[in-house]
Design an enzyme around this catalytic site. Structure first.
Site, PDB file in Angstrom:
ATOM      1  N   SER A  84      29.478  29.432 -29.748  1.00 28.32           N
ATOM      2  CA  SER A  84      30.322  29.106 -28.481  1.00 28.32           C
ATOM      3  C   SER A  84      31.643  28.007 -28.924  1.00 28.32           C
ATOM      4  O   SER A  84      31.293  27.158 -29.782  1.00 28.32           O
ATOM      5  CB  SER A  84      29.284  28.420 -27.329  1.00 28.32           C
ATOM      6  OG  SER A  84      28.637  29.265 -26.677  1.00 28.32           O
TER       7      SER A  84
ATOM      8  N   HIS B 153      27.410  35.465 -31.018  1.00 27.29           N
ATOM      9  CA  HIS B 153      26.305  34.619 -31.963  1.00 27.29           C
ATOM     10  C   HIS B 153      26.911  34.846 -33.338  1.00 27.29           C
ATOM     11  O   HIS B 153      26.235  33.931 -33.902  1.00 27.29           O
ATOM     12  CB  HIS B 153      25.027  35.447 -31.852  1.00 27.29           C
ATOM     13  CG  HIS B 153      24.461  35.015 -30.599  1.00 27.29           C
ATOM     14  ND1 HIS B 153      23.095  34.752 -30.110  1.00 27.29           N
ATOM     15  CD2 HIS B 153      25.033  34.833 -29.130  1.00 27.29           C
ATOM     16  CE1 HIS B 153      22.716  34.215 -29.015  1.00 27.29           C
ATOM     17  NE2 HIS B 153      24.050  34.469 -28.241  1.00 27.29           N
TER      18      HIS B 153
ATOM     19  N   GLU C 221      41.360  46.362  -2.942  1.00 34.88           N
ATOM     20  CA  GLU C 221      40.359  45.295  -2.899  1.00 34.88           C
ATOM     21  C   GLU C 221      41.423  43.952  -3.573  1.00 34.88           C
ATOM     22  O   GLU C 221      41.815  43.937  -4.297  1.00 34.88           O
ATOM     23  CB  GLU C 221      39.228  45.477  -3.839  1.00 34.88           C
ATOM     24  CG  GLU C 221      38.290  46.548  -3.184  1.00 34.88           C
ATOM     25  CD  GLU C 221      37.748  46.060  -1.881  1.00 34.88           C
ATOM     26  OE1 GLU C 221      36.591  45.770  -2.084  1.00 34.88           O
ATOM     27  OE2 GLU C 221      38.036  46.080  -0.835  1.00 34.88           O
TER      28      GLU C 221
ATOM     29  N   LYS D 106      20.258  24.937 -18.039  1.00 33.92           N
ATOM     30  CA  LYS D 106      21.252  24.403 -17.433  1.00 33.92           C
ATOM     31  C   LYS D 106      22.008  25.910 -16.450  1.00 33.92           C
ATOM     32  O   LYS D 106      22.551  25.825 -15.550  1.00 33.92           O
ATOM     33  CB  LYS D 106      22.323  23.917 -18.226  1.00 33.92           C
ATOM     34  CG  LYS D 106      23.706  23.499 -17.863  1.00 33.92           C
ATOM     35  CD  LYS D 106      24.422  22.694 -18.946  1.00 33.92           C
ATOM     36  CE  LYS D 106      25.780  22.065 -18.062  1.00 33.92           C
ATOM     37  NZ  LYS D 106      26.385  21.335 -19.043  1.00 33.92           N
ATOM     38  N   ASP D 107      21.886  26.802 -17.314  1.00 35.33           N
ATOM     39  CA  ASP D 107      22.509  28.373 -16.626  1.00 35.33           C
ATOM     40  C   ASP D 107      21.569  28.636 -15.586  1.00 35.33           C
ATOM     41  O   ASP D 107      22.220  29.412 -14.566  1.00 35.33           O
ATOM     42  CB  ASP D 107      22.223  29.409 -17.714  1.00 35.33           C
ATOM     43  CG  ASP D 107      23.278  29.268 -18.841  1.00 35.33           C
ATOM     44  OD1 ASP D 107      24.279  28.725 -18.512  1.00 35.33           O
ATOM     45  OD2 ASP D 107      23.226  29.888 -19.629  1.00 35.33           O
TER      46      ASP D 107
END
Lengths: 421, 213
Positions: free
Chosen positions: A212, A208, A279, A235-236
């Protein structure tokens, strides 16, 4: 937001201004693609893991004689215990998948570049903590692969100079992996997620601060930024829906596809499994470990292979913004690197008994590190080539401006220094 | 680019070098209760002498719809909450096989190939040229041919024994993951719900973004 209660709170705590600053007014580039969803998804998976983990811990017994049985107790007798356990086990894989995509997006679009270095490095720290958490969690079912995986990996700390043996004993709490190892891994496996939550907050504060990145690579003008809420929350959430569908397919229809069959056999220190594999998310790094013939070298190579990403802000010397978007050679490097990762994963999965697999692993390991080491030279050459070939006007303009800004800053710096003398 | 080609070439070479492993018979394991109940019966008749299933209790057999009288016959004096325990005492087993027969609760998930492995192993017994009995899938096994498939006289008898093997595997598969049926049913509802939810979220997203010019 208004109303007497909110007003009362706002006088004592910056609630409204916080929501405004971080959500409803937080400027987000409107051109973010769905590749920018994965950070949010990682946050959701973290919450899912903590939530299921807390309930699993209520039924799990961290005791070498009881651990395996308690997992079966969860699977058979606890109400929806099977759901909790499969969500948690699949969730670990989902976490790494989401994080790998998140990292790949950052590399592809060059989001790690100035001014986002600290954002990238806090992310690197999060990856290391996630790996440690997953590794310790894998011991808890106390199956054969749990036991031998922990034995092999803790044994690697033997290469610590001078105090190797002591470090291994200190980690295990015993001369070999046993009850003491299990209890401490359980304790730390419960602790680490909360450290991760703290680190996620640092990661978000950094985000922040610098905001972005976006696919164009250019810092957008104000009119191209839109508030995070409601646009990106919507959107998320849609992205989350799609993610949950894929996640549920694994949880409900193929939960055992990611669990090694050997881990359904209780840990037996007297019997080594034919083939110890980690894994899937550790396979490329495991392949690098095995590709170096010397143990010390292997451990250093493996540690370095995870840490290499942190050097990217220094390695990428190109001034062209937008990562792979305007840089065909960088794009090619990116895809070659992905293929190399897949090859390494395959090599890590196969037993090293076949000499051709060993050779493939060594070649792929070499390519892995080479693809980082060539970045400074290739990026500079590519930049010169692209400038000669001609770039879009906006990009050239941005680069010119950045250059002028840099000159101006230097000039300012010189002037101030002069003043002082 | 040549780097890429080399890697791919090497990858292909190693792929072919690894294609040699014991071939497993592939079976479709039934998941309906009657088949599982039949499997339980076959398992108890053929395997319970030596093998334990410590995570499955006699009470669990009732949930498969097996007759209470039958279950009572199997458990004898033991309570309904006793796990299915081998009839052979451990000391005898140790003396006979020099190791304990493994617990079979999770066997259907504890080997690469899962149920296919167990099935192939059960029908993998054959008579060697020297007259002794071997196993194609697990040559070092200490378990004597439990279904007598190596001594089957004709194809019909062999088919019959294969049917029993499949029935046993059906029970083992259920025992390894008894909630699989419930998981499957619930999963369909969850996925259907999530598909509808995602579709709605997509519409919401479209609607909200349409406010932007």
């Amino acid at each position: 937001m208004s109303g007497p209660i909110i007003n009362w709170i706002d006088k004592r705590f910056p609630l409204t201004s916080f929501v405004k600053h971080e959500l409803t007014d937080y400027p987000t580039p409107r051109n973010l693609s769905y590749w920018w969803n994965f950070g949010f998804l990682a946050g959701i998976v973290l919450v899912l893991q903590v939530a299921t983990g807390i309930f699993l811990a209520m039924h799990y017994k961290a005791d070498a004689t009881l651990a395996f049985d308690s997992i079966q107790h969860i699977m058979r007798e606890v109400n929806y215990g099977w759901l909790l356990r499969y969500m948690h086990a699949v969730g670990a894989s989902a976490f790494f998948f989401v994080i790998f995509v998140h990292m790949a997006r950052t590399l592809y679009y060059g989001s790690f570049r100035a001014p986002r270095e600290l954002l990238w490095w806090t992310g690197q720290g999060l990856l290391l903590m996630l790996m440690a958490t997953a590794f310790m969690g894998y011991l808890l079912p106390w199956g054969q692969m749990s036991f031998w995986g922990a034995t092999v990996i803790t044994n690697l700390f033997k290469v610590t100079p001078f105090i190797g043996e002591q470090v291994v004993i200190w980690l295990r709490g015993d001369y070999s992996v046993g009850d003491d190892t299990l209890t401490r891994f359980f304790s730390l496996h419960y602790l680490f997620p909360f450290l991760i939550i703290g680190a996620v907050i640092v990661h978000l504060v950094a985000l922040h601060t610098v905001k972005s990145s976006n696919p164009s690579g250019i810092d957008l003008k104000d009119k191209d930024n839109i508030p995070f809420h409601p646009y990106f929350t919507a959107k998320d959430l849609y992205g989350l829906g799609i993610f949950l569908i894929v996640y549920s397919v694994f949880v409900f229809f193929m939960p055992n596809s990611l669990i090694e069959p050997a881990n359904n056999v209780p840990a037996n220190p007297m019997m080594t499994p034919n083939h110890i594999v980690p894994e899937w998310y550790f396979l490329p790094f495991y392949a690098i470990l095995r590709s170096v013939p010397n143990m010390f070298g292997g451990v250093v190579a493996m540690a370095l292979s995870v840490m290499m990403f942190a050097f990217m802000p220094f390695l990428d010397r190109s001034r062209i913004p937008g990562g792979a978007r305007y840089r065909p050679i960088y794009r090619l490097q990116f895809y070659l690197f992905l293929i190399d990762m897949l090859v390494l994963g395959y090599v890590g999965y196969k037993p090293p008994t076949n000499p051709s697999i060993v050779v493939v692993g060594q070649v792929a390991t070499f390519c892995y590190f080479a693809s980082f080491f060539v970045v400074p030279f290739v990026s500079k050459m590519e930049e010169n080539w692209l400038i000669k070939r001609g770039l879009p006007a906006g990009i050239m303009e941005l680069m010119e401006r950045e250059k002028r800004d840099l000159e101006a800053r230097k000039e300012e710096h010189r002037r101030r220094k002069g003043d002082r003398i | 680019m040549s780097k890429l080609l080399k890697i791919m070439l090497l990858g292909c070479l190693s792929m072919s070098a690894f294609a040699e492993e014991a071939k497993l018979e592939k079976i479709q394991v039934p998941t309906d209760k009657p088949s599982i109940a039949k499997g339980a019966e076959d398992w108890i008749n053929n395997c319970l002498t030596c093998h334990t299933m410590k995570y499955v209790k006699y009470r669990d057999l009732l949930s498969l719809g097996i007759d209470k009288a039958k279950v009572d016959g199997w458990r004898g004096e033991a309570s309904l909450d006793t796990p299915l325990t081998a009839q052979m005492p451990e000391a005898v087993a140790m003396a006979t096989f020099a190791k304990l027969p493994p617990d079979l609760s999770l066997m259907a998930q504890a080997r690469d190939g899962g149920p296919n492995y167990v099935y192939s192993y059960l029908i993998g017994y054959y008579v060697k040229p020297d007259g002794s009995v071997g196993n194609h899938i697990f040559p070092e096994t200490k378990m004597p041919d439990p279904l007598g498939i190596s001594s089957a006289a004709n194809a019909a008898e062999r088919a019959e024994k294969q049917k029993t093997a499949k029935s046993i595997v059906t029970f083992l598969t259920w025992a390894a993951d008894p909630h699989a049926g419930e998981r499957d049913t619930l999963g369909k509802y969850v996925i259907a719900y999530l598909v509808v939810l995602s579709a709605l979220l997509y519409v919401v997203k479209k609607q909200i973004w349409s406010r932007l010019k």
